[in-house]
Design an enzyme around this catalytic site. Structure first.
Site, PDB file in Angstrom:
ATOM      1  N   HIS A 161       0.845  -1.190   0.000  1.00  0.00           N
ATOM      2  CA  HIS A 161       0.000   0.000   0.000  1.00  0.00           C
ATOM      3  C   HIS A 161       0.881   1.242   0.000  1.00  0.00           C
ATOM      4  O   HIS A 161       1.944   1.264   0.621  1.00  0.00           O
ATOM      5  CB  HIS A 161      -0.895  -0.007   1.250  1.00  0.00           C
ATOM      6  CG  HIS A 161      -1.381   1.359   1.656  1.00  0.00           C
ATOM      7  ND1 HIS A 161      -0.797   2.078   2.689  1.00  0.00           N
ATOM      8  CD2 HIS A 161      -2.390   2.128   1.179  1.00  0.00           C
ATOM      9  CE1 HIS A 161      -1.421   3.230   2.822  1.00  0.00           C
ATOM     10  NE2 HIS A 161      -2.381   3.293   1.918  1.00  0.00           N
ATOM     11  N   ASN A 163       0.325   5.773  -0.052  1.00  0.00           N
ATOM     12  CA  ASN A 163      -0.565   6.927  -0.127  1.00  0.00           C
ATOM     13  C   ASN A 163       0.246   8.175   0.161  1.00  0.00           C
ATOM     14  O   ASN A 163       0.966   8.228   1.161  1.00  0.00           O
ATOM     15  CB  ASN A 163      -1.712   6.789   0.890  1.00  0.00           C
ATOM     16  CG  ASN A 163      -2.648   7.978   0.865  1.00  0.00           C
ATOM     17  OD1 ASN A 163      -2.307   9.063   1.311  1.00  0.00           O
ATOM     18  ND2 ASN A 163      -3.838   7.766   0.348  1.00  0.00           N
ATOM     19  N   TYR A 164       0.147   9.168  -0.725  1.00  0.00           N
ATOM     20  CA  TYR A 164       0.762  10.478  -0.462  1.00  0.00           C
ATOM     21  C   TYR A 164      -0.236  11.557  -0.850  1.00  0.00           C
ATOM     22  O   TYR A 164      -0.898  11.462  -1.888  1.00  0.00           O
ATOM     23  CB  TYR A 164       2.085  10.641  -1.220  1.00  0.00           C
ATOM     24  CG  TYR A 164       3.185   9.831  -0.568  1.00  0.00           C
ATOM     25  CD1 TYR A 164       3.859  10.314   0.553  1.00  0.00           C
ATOM     26  CD2 TYR A 164       3.489   8.551  -1.016  1.00  0.00           C
ATOM     27  CE1 TYR A 164       4.820   9.557   1.194  1.00  0.00           C
ATOM     28  CE2 TYR A 164       4.454   7.785  -0.383  1.00  0.00           C
ATOM     29  CZ  TYR A 164       5.119   8.306   0.719  1.00  0.00           C
ATOM     30  OH  TYR A 164       6.056   7.548   1.380  1.00  0.00           O
ATOM     31  N   GLY A 318     -20.906  13.163  -1.876  1.00  0.00           N
ATOM     32  CA  GLY A 318     -20.596  13.010  -3.288  1.00  0.00           C
ATOM     33  C   GLY A 318     -19.377  12.168  -3.567  1.00  0.00           C
ATOM     34  O   GLY A 318     -18.861  12.156  -4.690  1.00  0.00           O
ATOM     35  N   GLU A 322     -16.647   3.483  -5.349  1.00  0.00           N
ATOM     36  CA  GLU A 322     -15.837   2.476  -6.020  1.00  0.00           C
ATOM     37  C   GLU A 322     -14.346   2.754  -5.838  1.00  0.00           C
ATOM     38  O   GLU A 322     -13.551   1.833  -5.626  1.00  0.00           O
ATOM     39  CB  GLU A 322     -16.179   2.428  -7.513  1.00  0.00           C
ATOM     40  CG  GLU A 322     -17.516   1.788  -7.828  1.00  0.00           C
ATOM     41  CD  GLU A 322     -17.565   0.320  -7.452  1.00  0.00           C
ATOM     42  OE1 GLU A 322     -16.554  -0.384  -7.649  1.00  0.00           O
ATOM     43  OE2 GLU A 322     -18.610  -0.135  -6.962  1.00  0.00           O
ATOM     44  N   SER A 323     -13.961   4.022  -5.910  1.00  0.00           N
ATOM     45  CA  SER A 323     -12.552   4.375  -5.755  1.00  0.00           C
ATOM     46  C   SER A 323     -12.106   4.256  -4.307  1.00  0.00           C
ATOM     47  O   SER A 323     -10.984   3.833  -4.023  1.00  0.00           O
ATOM     48  CB  SER A 323     -12.300   5.793  -6.279  1.00  0.00           C
ATOM     49  OG  SER A 323     -12.543   5.863  -7.666  1.00  0.00           O
TER      50      SER A 323
END
Length: 361
Positions: A161, A163-164, A318, A322-323
Site C-alpha cells: 500500500h 498513499n501520499y 458526493g 468504487e474508488s
C-alpha cells in the site's frame, strides 16, 4: 488438480507462473539518478497545483513499472468528475491478471466543505489542529493525493500500500486569505502472507534511504507511527510488516516537505515492484493460496474498521465509493478458529506481525 477457489476462474492453481518472465530492467526504479520533472522546483506555481502534478506523475510511473511484469492485461484508466464540479479523479485498476489479482493506483484532486464529523475527527487526533480550527466555524478543504494498493496473485508475492497527499483547509468565510492549515501525509507499507526477511529488510532500507535524505529522524519516527497505526486492535497484530506512515506533517518549509513527498513516493516503486518480480514465479499450492486469502481477510478488516482515509472518504458528500473501496482485495477468506501449525511458515508470519522488529538494520 487444484483450481483457484473462485467460481469465475477455472485455471489450474499456479498455472499462470509458466508464462511469466522477469524483465531485465524494471522501469522507474532509479529515481535518484533520473532527471527531476519541471514541477519539482517550480516555486512560481501554487503548491496545490504542484502536488496535483506530483500525484499524477507518481501514478503514471508506478503504472508503467507494474505493467512491465504483467503479460496479460493493462490498467484501465477511469477518469471521473465529481457531480458538484469540485474536482476529479483517475482510477487506474488492473483485475484478474496473471501477476496481479487486483491492483489499483488512484489519484483524486477534490475540494469541498468539511462535514461536521470530518472536522471533529481532525480536531480530536491533533491538538495543534484543534487550536487552529474552531469547532463552530465552517471550513473548506482542498486535497490532492495518490492511493495505491496491489494484491498479487502469487501468495509468496506481498501485498503493498502507498498513499501520499497534501491537505489544505480554508475558512469558508475568507477563502481568499489562503489556507489556515496545510500539511502532507502518507507512507507505504508491506503486507506479506509469507515472510521473506531479506525482502522486508530491502523494503524498509529503501524507504529509510529516502527518509534519511531529508531528516535522519524521519524513518524511526514514521516507522513507529506505521506500526502503531496499521494495527488490527481486535486481533492484537499489525496489518503487515510495516514501512512508514505520517500525517499532519508541517514541521518543515512546504518546499522541503514537497521534495520529501516526491522522494518517498518515488522510492516505493524501487522498494516494492522488484519484490513482486522476485516472487511471482514461485510455485505454490492450495495451502498457500488459502492462507493468502485468510491474511487478505485481516487486511480488509483493518481497512473497513480503522483506516482514517476510508472513513474520511465515506463521510465526504458526493464521494466515489468504487474508488474509496478499491483497496479491498478481489477475494478473501474467513475461517473459523484458523490456527497455523507451530513452526510452520504461516506461524512464522504471525510471529512477525505480533512483534516489533527493526527491519532497516
Amino acid at each position: 488438480k487444484d483450481t483457484i477457489p473462485n467460481a469465475q476462474d477455472t485455471r489450474v492453481l499456479g498455472s499462470e507462473i509458466a508464462g511469466l518472465k522477469v524483465p531485465a530492467v524494471i522501469p522507474n526504479t532509479d529515481y535518484e539518478n533520473e532527471a527531476k520533472p519541471a514541477y519539482y522546483n517550480d516555486t512560481a506555481t501554487p503548491m496545490h497545483q504542484r502536488m496535483e502534478a506530483l500525484v499524477l506523475d507518481l501514478q503514471d510511473r508506478l503504472v508503467v513499472a507494474l505493467e512491465s511484469l504483467e503479460p496479460s492485461r493493462k490498467f484501465i484508466r477511469d477518469r471521473w468528475e465529481r457531480e458538484d464540479g469540485n474536482g476529479y479523479g483517475i482510477s487506474c485498476v488492473l483485475q484478474d491478471g496473471e501477476v496481479y489479482e487486483k491492483a489499483g493506483v488512484n489519484v483524486s484532486v477534490i475540494e469541498g466543505t468539511l462535514a461536521p464529523g470530518q472536522l471533529r475527527s481532525m480536531r480530536e487526533r491533533n491538538p495543534q489542529t484543534a487550536n487552529k480550527l474552531n469547532a463552530n466555524e465552517e471550513y473548506d478543504f482542498r486535497v490532492a493525493g495518490v492511493s495505491v494498493v496491489v494484491h498479487p496473485r502469487n501468495p509468496y508475492a506481498p501485498t503493498a500500500h502507498k498513499n501520499y497527499r497534501r491537505f489544505e483547509v480554508y475558512r469558508k468565510s475568507n477563502k481568499e486569505a489562503g489556507p489556515v492549515l496545510a500539511w502532507f501525509g502518507g507512507g507505504a507499507d508491506l503486507t506479506p502472507a509469507y515472510l521473506f526477511e531479506d525482502d522486508v529488510k530491502y523494503f524498509h532500507q529503501t524507504l529509510k534511504q529516502a527518509c534519511d535524505a531529508h531528516d535522519p529522524q524521519y524513518y524511526p519516527r514514521f516507522k513507529q507511527w506505521c506500526d502503531t497505526y496499521f494495527t488490527n486492535i481486535h486481533r492484537d497484530e499489525t496489518r503487515g510488516v510495516g514501512g512508514i506512515f505520517f500525517d499532519d506533517l508541517e514541521d518543515k518549509a512546504p518546499e522541503e516537505l514537497f521534495h520529501f513527498a516526491y522522494d518517498a513516493g518515488s522510492a516505493f516503486i524501487k522498494a516494492y515492484v522488484p519484490l513482486v518480480a522476485k516472487r511471482m514465479t514461485m510455485p505454490y499450492t492450495l495451502r498457500e493460496r488459502n492462507w493468502q486469502l485468510i491474511r487478505r481477510g485481516h487486511y480488509a478488516e483493518f481497512n473497513l474498521v480503522y483506516d482514517r482515509g476510508t472513513k474520511f472518504g465515506l463521510m465526504t458528500p458526493g464521494a466515489r465509493i468504487e474508488s474509496i473501496l478499491m483497496s479491498l482485495p478481489l477475494t478473501a477468506r474467513w475461517e473459523y478458529m484458523n490456527q497455523p501449525e507451530p513452526g510452520s511458515p504461516e506461524a512464522h508470519l504471525l510471529e512477525a506481525v505480533r512483534t516489533t522488529t527493526d527491519w532497516a538494520k
